[in-house]
Design an enzyme around this catalytic site. Structure first.
Site, PDB file in Angstrom:
ATOM      1  N   ARG A 144      31.732  43.730  39.364  1.00 56.67           N
ATOM      2  CA  ARG A 144      31.993  42.249  39.303  1.00 56.67           C
ATOM      3  C   ARG A 144      32.157  41.394  40.622  1.00 56.67           C
ATOM      4  O   ARG A 144      32.029  40.248  40.806  1.00 56.67           O
ATOM      5  CB  ARG A 144      33.012  41.527  38.387  1.00 56.67           C
ATOM      6  CG  ARG A 144      34.254  41.796  38.943  1.00 56.67           C
ATOM      7  CD  ARG A 144      35.339  41.298  37.852  1.00 56.67           C
ATOM      8  NE  ARG A 144      36.613  41.401  38.472  1.00 56.67           N
ATOM      9  CZ  ARG A 144      37.907  41.149  37.941  1.00 56.67           C
ATOM     10  NH1 ARG A 144      37.906  41.030  36.672  1.00 56.67           N
ATOM     11  NH2 ARG A 144      38.999  41.114  38.705  1.00 56.67           N
ATOM     12  N   ARG A 190      36.002  36.872  44.470  1.00 59.89           N
ATOM     13  CA  ARG A 190      37.573  37.119  44.580  1.00 59.89           C
ATOM     14  C   ARG A 190      37.799  38.066  45.708  1.00 59.89           C
ATOM     15  O   ARG A 190      37.173  39.081  45.793  1.00 59.89           O
ATOM     16  CB  ARG A 190      38.000  37.633  43.371  1.00 59.89           C
ATOM     17  CG  ARG A 190      38.279  36.753  42.275  1.00 59.89           C
ATOM     18  CD  ARG A 190      38.797  37.346  40.908  1.00 59.89           C
ATOM     19  NE  ARG A 190      40.014  38.020  41.147  1.00 59.89           N
ATOM     20  CZ  ARG A 190      40.903  38.623  40.154  1.00 59.89           C
ATOM     21  NH1 ARG A 190      40.666  38.149  38.967  1.00 59.89           N
ATOM     22  NH2 ARG A 190      41.920  39.272  40.343  1.00 59.89           N
ATOM     23  N   LYS A 249      41.194  41.224  30.392  1.00 64.50           N
ATOM     24  CA  LYS A 249      42.415  40.144  29.689  1.00 64.50           C
ATOM     25  C   LYS A 249      41.775  38.707  29.721  1.00 64.50           C
ATOM     26  O   LYS A 249      41.896  37.919  28.646  1.00 64.50           O
ATOM     27  CB  LYS A 249      43.485  40.105  30.550  1.00 64.50           C
ATOM     28  CG  LYS A 249      44.437  41.630  30.571  1.00 64.50           C
ATOM     29  CD  LYS A 249      45.653  41.387  31.120  1.00 64.50           C
ATOM     30  CE  LYS A 249      45.539  40.919  32.706  1.00 64.50           C
ATOM     31  NZ  LYS A 249      45.054  42.077  33.740  1.00 64.50           N
ATOM     32  N   ARG A 296      54.415  40.165  34.497  1.00 66.51           N
ATOM     33  CA  ARG A 296      54.038  41.344  35.217  1.00 66.51           C
ATOM     34  C   ARG A 296      55.277  42.162  36.001  1.00 66.51           C
ATOM     35  O   ARG A 296      54.805  43.155  36.534  1.00 66.51           O
ATOM     36  CB  ARG A 296      53.104  40.935  36.425  1.00 66.51           C
ATOM     37  CG  ARG A 296      51.839  41.206  36.359  1.00 66.51           C
ATOM     38  CD  ARG A 296      51.079  40.602  37.857  1.00 66.51           C
ATOM     39  NE  ARG A 296      49.790  41.069  38.059  1.00 66.51           N
ATOM     40  CZ  ARG A 296      48.532  40.394  37.339  1.00 66.51           C
ATOM     41  NH1 ARG A 296      48.771  39.333  36.566  1.00 66.51           N
ATOM     42  NH2 ARG A 296      47.309  40.908  37.669  1.00 66.51           N
ATOM     43  N   ARG A 352      45.816  47.370  43.638  1.00 66.49           N
ATOM     44  CA  ARG A 352      46.288  46.650  42.740  1.00 66.49           C
ATOM     45  C   ARG A 352      46.697  47.497  41.422  1.00 66.49           C
ATOM     46  O   ARG A 352      47.381  47.215  40.539  1.00 66.49           O
ATOM     47  CB  ARG A 352      45.189  45.603  42.274  1.00 66.49           C
ATOM     48  CG  ARG A 352      45.064  44.452  43.167  1.00 66.49           C
ATOM     49  CD  ARG A 352      43.896  43.588  43.070  1.00 66.49           C
ATOM     50  NE  ARG A 352      43.588  42.931  41.772  1.00 66.49           N
ATOM     51  CZ  ARG A 352      42.156  42.875  41.489  1.00 66.49           C
ATOM     52  NH1 ARG A 352      41.280  43.023  42.439  1.00 66.49           N
ATOM     53  NH2 ARG A 352      41.951  42.266  40.295  1.00 66.49           N
TER      54      ARG A 352
HETATM   55  P1  ADP Z   1      43.819  41.004  37.906  1.00 61.69           P
HETATM   56  O1  ADP Z   1      44.806  41.338  36.662  1.00 61.69           O
HETATM   57  O2  ADP Z   1      42.444  41.079  37.487  1.00 61.69           O
HETATM   58  O3  ADP Z   1      44.371  41.365  38.876  1.00 61.69           O
HETATM   59  P2  ADP Z   1      44.863  38.180  37.842  1.00 61.69           P
HETATM   60  O4  ADP Z   1      44.086  37.076  38.019  1.00 61.69           O
HETATM   61  O5  ADP Z   1      45.839  38.236  36.695  1.00 61.69           O
HETATM   62  O6  ADP Z   1      43.773  39.411  37.878  1.00 61.69           O
HETATM   63  O7  ADP Z   1      45.915  38.217  39.037  1.00 61.69           O
HETATM   64  C1  ADP Z   1      45.334  38.339  40.512  1.00 61.69           C
HETATM   65  C2  ADP Z   1      46.466  38.305  41.537  1.00 61.69           C
HETATM   66  O8  ADP Z   1      47.455  37.446  41.483  1.00 61.69           O
HETATM   67  C3  ADP Z   1      47.254  39.497  41.308  1.00 61.69           C
HETATM   68  O9  ADP Z   1      46.977  40.927  41.991  1.00 61.69           O
HETATM   69  C4  ADP Z   1      48.653  39.154  41.929  1.00 61.69           C
HETATM   70  O10 ADP Z   1      48.533  39.326  43.407  1.00 61.69           O
HETATM   71  C5  ADP Z   1      48.692  37.683  41.493  1.00 61.69           C
HETATM   72  N1  ADP Z   1      49.421  37.358  40.532  1.00 61.69           N
HETATM   73  C6  ADP Z   1      48.697  36.883  39.105  1.00 61.69           C
HETATM   74  N2  ADP Z   1      49.732  36.968  38.118  1.00 61.69           N
HETATM   75  C7  ADP Z   1      51.060  37.254  38.848  1.00 61.69           C
HETATM   76  C8  ADP Z   1      52.166  37.483  38.406  1.00 61.69           C
HETATM   77  N3  ADP Z   1      52.565  37.199  36.933  1.00 61.69           N
HETATM   78  N4  ADP Z   1      53.374  37.652  39.215  1.00 61.69           N
HETATM   79  C9  ADP Z   1      52.936  38.149  40.229  1.00 61.69           C
HETATM   80  N5  ADP Z   1      51.734  37.981  40.841  1.00 61.69           N
HETATM   81  C10 ADP Z   1      50.800  37.579  39.943  1.00 61.69           C
END
Ligand code: ADP
Length: 200
Positions: A128, A134, A14, A89, A145
């Site tokens: 990665r 991270r 994404k 989400r 996740r």
């Molecule tokens: P990825 O989709 O690769 O896990 P993101 O950078 O989108 O990476 O998100 C990393 C973490 O940040 C998620 O696992 C969550 O804990 C938190 N997070 C991100 N966006 C949201 C959201 N909209 N609602 C709740 N938690 C979020």
């Protein structure tokens, strides 16, 4: 005004695709993951609070996300459009986003659902991990996740299907090919207002 939601499991690409979409269509990129990671890097009170969730592979509570996003989105009222990456989400977040956008008379235009098989997701994130730095790119957290995604985020597919907004993008190909599929979906929408349901 073009408002795109890019939707998909962790590791589906994404962030990478969002950057390319922003460049081509001149949109503002709103990534909740990036926002939260910036806060964690600064060790701000918010960063310290959200780390508790992120490092366990859990979602950050909806209230925190909405407050942050609302604040950020209001900086960009004049933008040509926005791409929401990693947000919404949960169903609650999607409902809040709809309410926020309706107030401004600019609803979500199209939802790109980038689909990638589970083992491929896992391998990409493990691959990665070294570079990303991270704290949540570790085997057991990655698995978690993916589970959280299936339980809490996947139900959004139905939410947006009912609105007729989903374009399913096959994400199991190199970056450029996936991007071509995405541009096909967006360009079709822009020229005809038709959403292609599935793009391979
Ligand atoms: P990825 O989709 O690769 O896990 P993101 O950078 O989108 O990476 O998100 C990393 C973490 O940040 C998620 O696992 C969550 O804990 C938190 N997070 C991100 N966006 C949201 C959201 N909209 N609602 C709740 N938690 C979020």
């Amino acid at each position: 005004m073009l408002n795109i939601v890019i939707f998909g499991p962790p590791g589906s690409g994404k962030g990478t695709q969002s950057a390319k979409i922003v460049e081509k269509y001149g949109l503002v990129h709103l990534s909740t993951g990036d926002l939260l990671r910036e806060e964690m890097a600064r060790n701000s009170p918010l960063g310290i609070e959200v780390r508790k969730f992120i490092d366990k592979g859990l979602l950050v509570p909806d209230e925190i996300i909405m407050r942050e996003l609302y604040e950020k989105a209001s900086e960009y009222l004049d933008a040509q459009g926005m791409i929401f990456d990693g947000f919404p989400r949960t169903i609650i977040q999607a409902e809040m986003l709809d309410r926020m956008l309706v107030k401004r008379e600019i609803p979500v235009s199209i939802v790109l659902s980038v689909e990638v098989e589970e083992e491929e997701l896992f391998n990409r994130m493990m691959g990665r991990a070294q570079d990303s730095g991270r704290s949540d790119d570790q085997a057991h957290i990655i698995r978690h996740r993916i589970e959280v995604y299936k339980n809490q985020t996947l139900p959004l597919m139905d939410y947006y299907k009912k609105q007729g907004k989903i374009a399913v993008i096959n994400g199991m190909s190199p970056v450029e090919i996936v991007f071509e599929r995405i541009t096909r979906a967006i360009d079709t929408y822009l020229s005809t207002e038709v959403i292609l349901p599935e793009i391979n």
